[in-house]
Scaffold this active site. Structure first.
Site, PDB file in Angstrom:
ATOM      1  N   ASP A  14     -13.501 -11.755  -0.851  1.00 15.59           N
ATOM      2  CA  ASP A  14     -12.335 -10.875  -0.964  1.00 15.59           C
ATOM      3  C   ASP A  14     -12.369  -9.760   0.087  1.00 15.59           C
ATOM      4  OD1 ASP A  14      -9.951 -10.034  -2.045  1.00 15.59           O
ATOM      5  OD2 ASP A  14     -10.876  -8.906  -3.672  1.00 15.59           O
ATOM      6  N   GLY A  15     -11.184  -9.311   0.458  1.00 17.55           N
ATOM      7  CA  GLY A  15     -11.080  -8.109   1.290  1.00 17.55           C
ATOM      8  C   GLY A  15     -10.700  -8.339   2.746  1.00 17.55           C
ATOM      9  N   ARG A  18      -7.559  -6.111   3.549  1.00 15.22           N
ATOM     10  CA  ARG A  18      -7.843  -4.665   3.582  1.00 15.22           C
ATOM     11  C   ARG A  18      -8.721  -4.294   4.774  1.00 15.22           C
ATOM     12  NH1 ARG A  18     -10.344  -4.133  -2.021  1.00 15.22           N
ATOM     13  NH2 ARG A  18     -10.283  -6.383  -1.846  1.00 15.22           N
ATOM     14  N   ASN A  62      -2.651 -17.910  -4.866  1.00 14.96           N
ATOM     15  CA  ASN A  62      -2.423 -17.426  -3.499  1.00 14.96           C
ATOM     16  C   ASN A  62      -1.077 -17.853  -2.910  1.00 14.96           C
ATOM     17  OD1 ASN A  62      -5.935 -17.549  -2.485  1.00 14.96           O
ATOM     18  ND2 ASN A  62      -4.715 -15.817  -3.204  1.00 14.96           N
ATOM     19  N   GLU A 201     -25.089 -14.901 -12.965  1.00 11.34           N
ATOM     20  CA  GLU A 201     -25.357 -13.488 -12.679  1.00 11.34           C
ATOM     21  C   GLU A 201     -24.362 -13.050 -11.616  1.00 11.34           C
ATOM     22  OE1 GLU A 201     -27.506 -11.531 -14.183  1.00 11.34           O
ATOM     23  OE2 GLU A 201     -28.290 -13.134 -15.440  1.00 11.34           O
TER      24      GLU A 201
HETATM   25  C1  FPP Z   1      -9.277 -12.754   0.246  1.00  9.37           C
HETATM   26  O1  FPP Z   1      -8.881 -11.713   1.073  1.00  9.37           O
HETATM   27  C2  FPP Z   1      -9.339 -13.986   0.951  1.00  9.37           C
HETATM   28  C3  FPP Z   1      -8.477 -15.046   0.788  1.00  9.37           C
HETATM   29  C4  FPP Z   1      -7.342 -15.085  -0.110  1.00  9.37           C
HETATM   30  C5  FPP Z   1      -8.673 -16.234   1.530  1.00  9.37           C
HETATM   31  C6  FPP Z   1     -10.062 -16.453   1.978  1.00  9.37           C
HETATM   32  C7  FPP Z   1      -9.959 -17.093   3.261  1.00  9.37           C
HETATM   33  C8  FPP Z   1     -10.895 -17.053   4.206  1.00  9.37           C
HETATM   34  C9  FPP Z   1     -12.227 -16.417   4.053  1.00  9.37           C
HETATM   35  C10 FPP Z   1     -10.615 -17.688   5.467  1.00  9.37           C
HETATM   36  C11 FPP Z   1     -11.043 -19.120   5.449  1.00  9.37           C
HETATM   37  C12 FPP Z   1     -10.265 -19.886   4.491  1.00  9.37           C
HETATM   38  C13 FPP Z   1      -9.223 -20.657   4.801  1.00  9.37           C
HETATM   39  C14 FPP Z   1      -8.261 -21.080   3.732  1.00  9.37           C
HETATM   40  C15 FPP Z   1      -9.007 -21.096   6.170  1.00  9.37           C
HETATM   41  P1  FPP Z   1      -7.575 -10.966   0.685  1.00  9.37           P
HETATM   42  O2  FPP Z   1      -6.492 -11.394   1.588  1.00  9.37           O
HETATM   43  O3  FPP Z   1      -7.306 -11.137  -0.771  1.00  9.37           O
HETATM   44  O4  FPP Z   1      -7.971  -9.489   0.979  1.00  9.37           O
HETATM   45  P2  FPP Z   1      -7.354  -8.195   0.308  1.00  9.37           P
HETATM   46  O5  FPP Z   1      -7.893  -8.152  -1.098  1.00  9.37           O
HETATM   47  O6  FPP Z   1      -7.911  -7.127   1.158  1.00  9.37           O
HETATM   48  O7  FPP Z   1      -5.861  -8.323   0.368  1.00  9.37           O
END
Ligand code: FPP
Length: 234
Positions: A14-15, A18, A62, A201
């Protein structure tokens, strides 16, 4: 295998958005860098000796994001899948996908099937990407498939128990999650591996996924080793 070493590590990455926004960049830049971190951490995990690494790459929720971001993620997925063969070969990684990836475009579906088939005899770590995955959806799907088998007379209702139910999950041939890591500061499970994480965990990081390093993975494993797992016992 070392004592107390997590066999199955799952990560909620996540993140990305941001992180990019904090640098004055577009959210999609965060996803791009996030995808490079996926490669790095995959290699690190294989090197460290983790047997199962499961990454939450795209949830059933998503799709609610702006269309442009979803399209970017799909394009990124396609590019990244196209580059994975050498990484998997060099690290003896078996590749799997959990979630309903049949809804993705035909090219992506073909790439996923191709990579799963090419890596099926690899004996090192198993990397599982959760794509269009939701824990509740997985459990409902399992229940539906189980009902079909009851209806067809393949199993009897009195035979249904946890071990049998597990066979109907995407993760039928994987151990439960030992260590669940979430980056980005939020402390929730977000519909990820609900069945499989019943005794996982949890280790949370405030830092964003694009900032996550091999040292952080080792830190999380060290924290895991210090935990006393009682699985409901004493
Ligand atoms: C969370 O960050 C991440 C995702 C929803 C997607 C994760 C994707 C990757 C790590 C890239 C590789 C994966 C693919 C599908 C090519 P966020 O956008 O929720 O961050 P935020 O909480 O800051 O908005």
């Amino acid at each position: 295998m070392q004592e107390n070493f997590p066999e199955h590590v799952a990560i909620i990455m996540d993140g990305n958005g941001r992180w990019a926004t904090s640098l004055g960049k577009k959210r999609t830049y965060g996803h791009y860098i996030g995808s490079l971190i996926v490669n790095k951490i995959t290699e690190s995990a294989a090197k460290i000796g983790i047997k199962y690494l499961t990454l939450y790459a795209f949830s059933t929720e998503n799709w609610r994001r702006p269309k442009s971001e979803v399209m970017f993620l799909m394009a990124l997925l396609k590019t990244q899948l196209g580059k994975k063969e050498a990484l998997f070969r060099e690290n003896d990684i078996q590749f799997r996908v959990i979630g309903d990836f049949s809804v993705f475009d035909d090219r992506i579906v073909a790439m996923i099937n191709g990579l799963m088939s090419k890596t099926k005899n690899n004996k090192g770590m198993r990397l599982t990407l959760a794509l269009n995955y939701g824990g509740k959806h997985e459990i409902a799907r399992a229940a539906k498939r189980l009902c079909e088998d009851v209806k067809n007379g393949n199993i009897k209702i009195c035979d249904i128990d946890e071990a049998l139910f597990k066979n109907y999950l995407y993760t039928f041939d994987m151990p439960d999650v030992d260590l669940l890591i979430r980056t980005g500061g939020e402390k929730r499970v977000s519909n990820f591996l609900l069945w499989q994480s019943s005794y996982a965990e949890f280790v949370f990081f405030d830092k964003y996924w694009p900032e996550f390093t091999e040292d952080d993975l080792v830190l999380a494993i060290d924290e895991f080793k210090r935990r006393k797992r009682r699985f409901g016992g004493l």
